[in-house]
Write a protein that holds these residues in place. Structure first.
Motif, mmCIF file in Angstrom:
data_model
loop_
_atom_site.group_PDB
_atom_site.id
_atom_site.type_symbol
_atom_site.label_atom_id
_atom_site.label_comp_id
_atom_site.label_asym_id
_atom_site.label_seq_id
_atom_site.Cartn_x
_atom_site.Cartn_y
_atom_site.Cartn_z
ATOM 1 N N UNK A 158 0.830 -1.184 0.000
ATOM 2 C CA UNK A 158 0.000 0.000 0.000
ATOM 3 C C UNK A 158 0.874 1.247 0.000
ATOM 4 N N UNK A 159 0.355 2.297 -0.616
ATOM 5 C CA UNK A 159 1.107 3.537 -0.687
ATOM 6 C C UNK A 159 0.244 4.658 -0.129
ATOM 7 N N UNK A 160 0.781 5.343 0.893
ATOM 8 C CA UNK A 160 0.086 6.465 1.482
ATOM 9 C C UNK A 160 0.853 7.711 1.117
ATOM 10 N N UNK A 161 0.181 8.721 0.536
ATOM 11 C CA UNK A 161 0.858 9.885 0.023
ATOM 12 C C UNK A 161 0.881 11.009 1.044
ATOM 13 N N UNK A 177 -3.420 -8.973 -3.390
ATOM 14 C CA UNK A 177 -4.667 -8.519 -3.986
ATOM 15 C C UNK A 177 -4.480 -7.149 -4.641
ATOM 16 N N UNK A 178 -4.950 -7.035 -5.902
ATOM 17 C CA UNK A 178 -4.911 -5.757 -6.609
ATOM 18 C C UNK A 178 -6.299 -5.134 -6.664
ATOM 19 N N UNK A 179 -7.325 -5.936 -6.920
ATOM 20 C CA UNK A 179 -8.682 -5.434 -6.988
ATOM 21 C C UNK A 179 -9.686 -6.571 -7.017
ATOM 22 N N UNK A 180 -10.961 -6.253 -6.804
ATOM 23 C CA UNK A 180 -12.008 -7.272 -6.710
ATOM 24 C C UNK A 180 -13.335 -6.683 -7.171
ATOM 25 N N UNK A 204 -9.346 -2.914 -9.960
ATOM 26 C CA UNK A 204 -7.935 -3.166 -10.254
ATOM 27 C C UNK A 204 -7.247 -1.873 -10.700
ATOM 28 N N UNK A 205 -7.922 -1.112 -11.552
ATOM 29 C CA UNK A 205 -7.363 0.164 -12.012
ATOM 30 C C UNK A 205 -7.177 1.113 -10.837
ATOM 31 N N UNK A 206 -8.159 1.170 -9.935
ATOM 32 C CA UNK A 206 -8.045 2.027 -8.751
ATOM 33 C C UNK A 206 -6.884 1.580 -7.870
ATOM 34 N N UNK A 262 -4.361 4.505 -7.475
ATOM 35 C CA UNK A 262 -4.579 5.233 -6.226
ATOM 36 C C UNK A 262 -3.972 4.520 -5.027
ATOM 37 N N UNK A 263 -4.571 3.434 -4.612
ATOM 38 C CA UNK A 263 -4.068 2.687 -3.461
ATOM 39 C C UNK A 263 -4.628 1.291 -3.455
ATOM 40 N N UNK A 264 -3.833 0.328 -3.107
ATOM 41 C CA UNK A 264 -4.272 -1.060 -3.101
ATOM 42 C C UNK A 264 -5.279 -1.284 -1.977
#
Length: 256
Positions: free
Chosen positions: A2-5, A62-65, A247-249, A253-255
Motif C-alpha cells: 500500500x502507498x500512502x501519500x 490482492x490488486x482489486x475485486x 484493479x485500475x483504482x 490510487x491505493x491497493x
C-alpha cells in the motif's frame, strides 16, 4: 504494497503546486477486505498451492475485486479478484499513477515477463462445478473467436488451433462433479515456464485440481491459460466491470 501519500505545498507566481511523496507500507499478512456488494471477505495476500512452475507455490497480493452479475436478473454470481506478485505491482504503479493505461496489456505483460498472476473466484451463492466450468468454457471460446479476427491483439494460427482444442478438453476434465458453496475459493493461477509455454493451475480451496499447459508460444499468441485469465481484464466478454475498475483504482490510487 500500500502507498500512502504525504503532500507538500508551495506557491509559485500565485499558483499552488502539489508535490506528492509516496510512503510505502506493507499490509498486515493476515488482513482481509470486504467486497461491498456481496459482503464477502477476501484476504489481502494468498499463498497458492504448488504448481508445475512454482513447486512451493506463489505469494500473491490482492490488486482489486468485483462481482460478476447476471445482468438481466441483477443477481450476483460470484466475486472475482486479481492477485499478482507484489514486486510487479510496485514496479508498475508509477506508470499507472501518471495516467490510465491498458489494463489487459498490463496483465499480459506481467504474465509474459514471468510474473505469477491469479484470479480468485468465490461464489456468492451455492452452485456446482459444472456451472463454473461451462461459464469458463464459454469465456475461452469467445476470446478465441476474437483472436481469429483480422487485426486482433492476439494471434491464433493453425498450430495454435490444435493446442487450443487439446487444452479446452484438458480444462473440461479438471472439474469434479460436486457442489461449490458460498465463500469457497477457485483459483486460476497462470505462470510462464522457462520453455515459453503457459500453465494454468486450477486450485479449489488450496487443493490443486490439475493443470492445462499450452505449447511454447510467442508474445501475443492466444493460449487457453493466458486467454482465460486475461478475459477478466478485458471487455469482451464483459465479465465484471467492477473488477476492472477496482484493479485500475488499486494501481492508480491505493491497493485494497
Amino acid at each position: 504494497m500500500e502507498r500512502f501519500e504525504v503532500h507538500a505545498f508551495g506557491a509559485v507566481a500565485g499558483s499552488v503546486a502539489l508535490y506528492p511523496r509516496a510512503v510505502a507500507l506493507e499490509a498486515p499478512l493476515g488482513r482481509v477486505v470486504t467486497e461491498p456488494k456481496s459482503s464477502m471477505e477476501l484476504p489481502v495476500y494468498i499463498d497458492t498451492g504448488a504448481t508445475q512452475v512454482s513447486p512451493h507455490g506463489a505469494h500473491l497480493r490482492l490488486v482489486g475485486m468485483g462481482v460478476r452479475t447476471v445482468t438481466f436478473l441483477g443477481v450476483y454470481v460470484y466475486v472475482a479478484a486479481l492477485y499478482v506478485d507484489e514486486k510487479a505491482i510496485t514496479a508498475a504503479k508509477p506508470a499507472w499513477a501518471a495516467g490510465n493505461l491498458d489494463l489487459e496489456a498490463q496483465v499480459r505483460t506481467w504474465i509474459e515477463e514471468g510474473t505469477a498472476c491469479a484470479v480468485r473466484v468465490m461464489p456468492v451463492r451455492s452452485t456446482d462445478f459444472s456451472h463454473l466450468r461451462d461459464g469458463l468454457l464459454r469465456t475461452i471460446q469467445t476470446r478465441a473467436k476474437e483472436a481469429r479476427l483480422p487485426g486482433s491483439a492476439y494471434t491464433l494460427d493453425d498450430a495454435g488451433e490444435v493446442t487450443f482444442s487439446h487444452n479446452v478438453q484438458d480444462l473440461k476434465k479438471l472439474f469434479p462433479r460436486s457442489k461449490v458453496t458460498r465463500g469457497q475459493t477457485l483459483d486460476l493461477v497462470v505462470e510462464k515456464t522457462q520453455s515459453g509455454s503457459y500453465v494454468l493451475t486450477l486450485q479449489y480451496n488450496g487443493k490443486t485440481l490439475g493443470h492445462v499447459e499450452s505449447a511454447p508460444a510467442p508474445s501475443r499468441a492466444f493460449t487457453v491459460p493466458t486467454g482465460l485469465l486475461l478475459a477478466y481484464m478485458g471487455e469482451k466478454p464483459d465479465i465484471s466491470a467492477p473488477l476492472r475498475a477496482s484493479v485500475i483504482a488499486g494501481l492508480q490510487q491505493g491497493l485494497p
